[in-house]
Design an enzyme around this catalytic site. Sequence first.
Site, short mmCIF file in Angstrom:
data_model
loop_
_atom_site.label_atom_id
_atom_site.label_comp_id
_atom_site.label_asym_id
_atom_site.label_seq_id
_atom_site.Cartn_x
_atom_site.Cartn_y
_atom_site.Cartn_z
N TRP A 7 -39.87 35.91 26.73
CA TRP A 7 -38.98 35.09 27.54
C TRP A 7 -39.38 33.62 27.45
O TRP A 7 -39.73 32.98 28.45
CB TRP A 7 -38.99 35.55 29.00
CG TRP A 7 -38.06 36.69 29.26
CD1 TRP A 7 -38.35 38.01 29.17
CD2 TRP A 7 -36.68 36.61 29.64
NE1 TRP A 7 -37.24 38.78 29.48
CE2 TRP A 7 -36.20 37.94 29.77
CE3 TRP A 7 -35.81 35.55 29.88
CZ2 TRP A 7 -34.89 38.22 30.13
CZ3 TRP A 7 -34.50 35.84 30.25
CH2 TRP A 7 -34.05 37.16 30.37
N TYR A 41 -30.37 36.02 28.06
CA TYR A 41 -31.41 36.99 27.75
C TYR A 41 -32.36 36.44 26.69
O TYR A 41 -31.94 36.07 25.59
CB TYR A 41 -30.80 38.30 27.27
CG TYR A 41 -30.09 39.10 28.35
CD1 TYR A 41 -30.23 38.80 29.70
CD2 TYR A 41 -29.26 40.15 28.01
CE1 TYR A 41 -29.59 39.54 30.68
CE2 TYR A 41 -28.59 40.90 28.99
CZ TYR A 41 -28.77 40.58 30.32
OH TYR A 41 -28.12 41.31 31.28
N HIS A 108 -21.21 36.36 34.94
CA HIS A 108 -22.49 37.01 35.21
C HIS A 108 -22.81 37.14 36.70
O HIS A 108 -23.31 38.16 37.15
CB HIS A 108 -23.62 36.24 34.50
CG HIS A 108 -24.83 37.06 34.23
ND1 HIS A 108 -25.76 36.71 33.28
CD2 HIS A 108 -25.28 38.22 34.77
CE1 HIS A 108 -26.72 37.61 33.25
NE2 HIS A 108 -26.45 38.54 34.14
N ARG A 109 -22.58 36.09 37.45
CA ARG A 109 -22.82 36.13 38.90
C ARG A 109 -21.82 35.22 39.60
O ARG A 109 -21.32 34.27 39.00
CB ARG A 109 -24.25 35.70 39.26
CG ARG A 109 -25.27 36.82 39.13
CD ARG A 109 -26.51 36.56 39.95
NE ARG A 109 -27.45 37.67 39.84
CZ ARG A 109 -27.48 38.70 40.67
NH1 ARG A 109 -26.61 38.79 41.65
NH2 ARG A 109 -28.37 39.66 40.52
N LEU A 208 -32.04 53.23 34.87
CA LEU A 208 -33.24 54.08 34.80
C LEU A 208 -34.32 53.65 35.78
O LEU A 208 -35.40 54.24 35.81
CB LEU A 208 -33.80 54.07 33.37
CG LEU A 208 -33.03 54.91 32.35
CD1 LEU A 208 -33.48 54.59 30.93
CD2 LEU A 208 -33.19 56.40 32.63
N GLY A 263 -31.44 49.47 29.46
CA GLY A 263 -32.12 48.19 29.28
C GLY A 263 -33.30 48.24 28.33
O GLY A 263 -33.87 47.21 27.98
#
Length: 301
Positions: A7, A41, A108-109, A208, A263
């Site tokens: 990241w 991302y 996205h938001r 998950l 993911g």
Amino acid sequence: MGLGGDWTPGVVTPAAIDQAAAAIEAALSIGVSVFDHADIYRFGKSETAFGEVLKRTPGLRERIEIQTKCGIRLDADHAPYDLSTIVARVDDSLARLGVDYVDTLLLHRPDPLLEPAEVVDAVADLHAAGKIRALGVSNMSGAQIAFLQRETPLPIVVNQLEMSLLRRDWVDSTVLVNHPDAADNTFPHGTLEYCASNGVRLQAWGALAQGRYSGAPFATCTAAEEAASALVQTLAEAKNTTREAIVLGWLMRHPARIDPVLGSSDPTRIRACGDAAHQAATMTRDEWFALYLAARGRPLP
């Protein structure tokens, strides 16, 4: 989200491209054909790595659907949520992916400073130019989707939310109607019903729960999480399948027809999810409720 390296901004390494190729191949091997991205991302490196795999794999683009998201900014000097620059953000994503269009664009938001006319114009321009084929949202309530849908003629076809055996507030919202415990539930009630009534497909991120019920180590674990994990293991052994398939099968068994988003970038873990649809189709009502109540850790009212 797991593709592209770490990241930090920078160059995508050959190793990261190889990792992306292995993850994509694993996904294709279990019948996955929709690939979810977001421009943030790995600071854009996820899209870049995916684009490099597309370059080295002729015909792959025609076999898959690509969706990406925009609306979050990682640069600390600017507002974190921003839906005022949609066209530029999509153009950047297309360049990184090396494609002419994405099948679906997700907002996205929610942006508290959203100007509906700006969003409508941007989406219309992108659709008219053939750069997006469908529109969706992420992390939005039914009321927010309805508000946007009144403004834009392009149907909103997807809503991506955090949903899992661990994040169960969307189920609790249904069963706690007319009960005092509903006051502690923050899930926007009516969202599932709105999506079902208006043809908005639900996608579950975090499906998950980072492996909490399928063997991933955690420093701390509640009694309910231990009980649910044990039941997942018991069911997986009885059904000759994986724990991942049971966890995702529980999610997919719900009549809201939820599509889990994987993911992980680990090919082994991706392949472990391949039996989820079968487990969803064969999971009994009693098994579903047993998992729900075990994870919930307390009885229903």
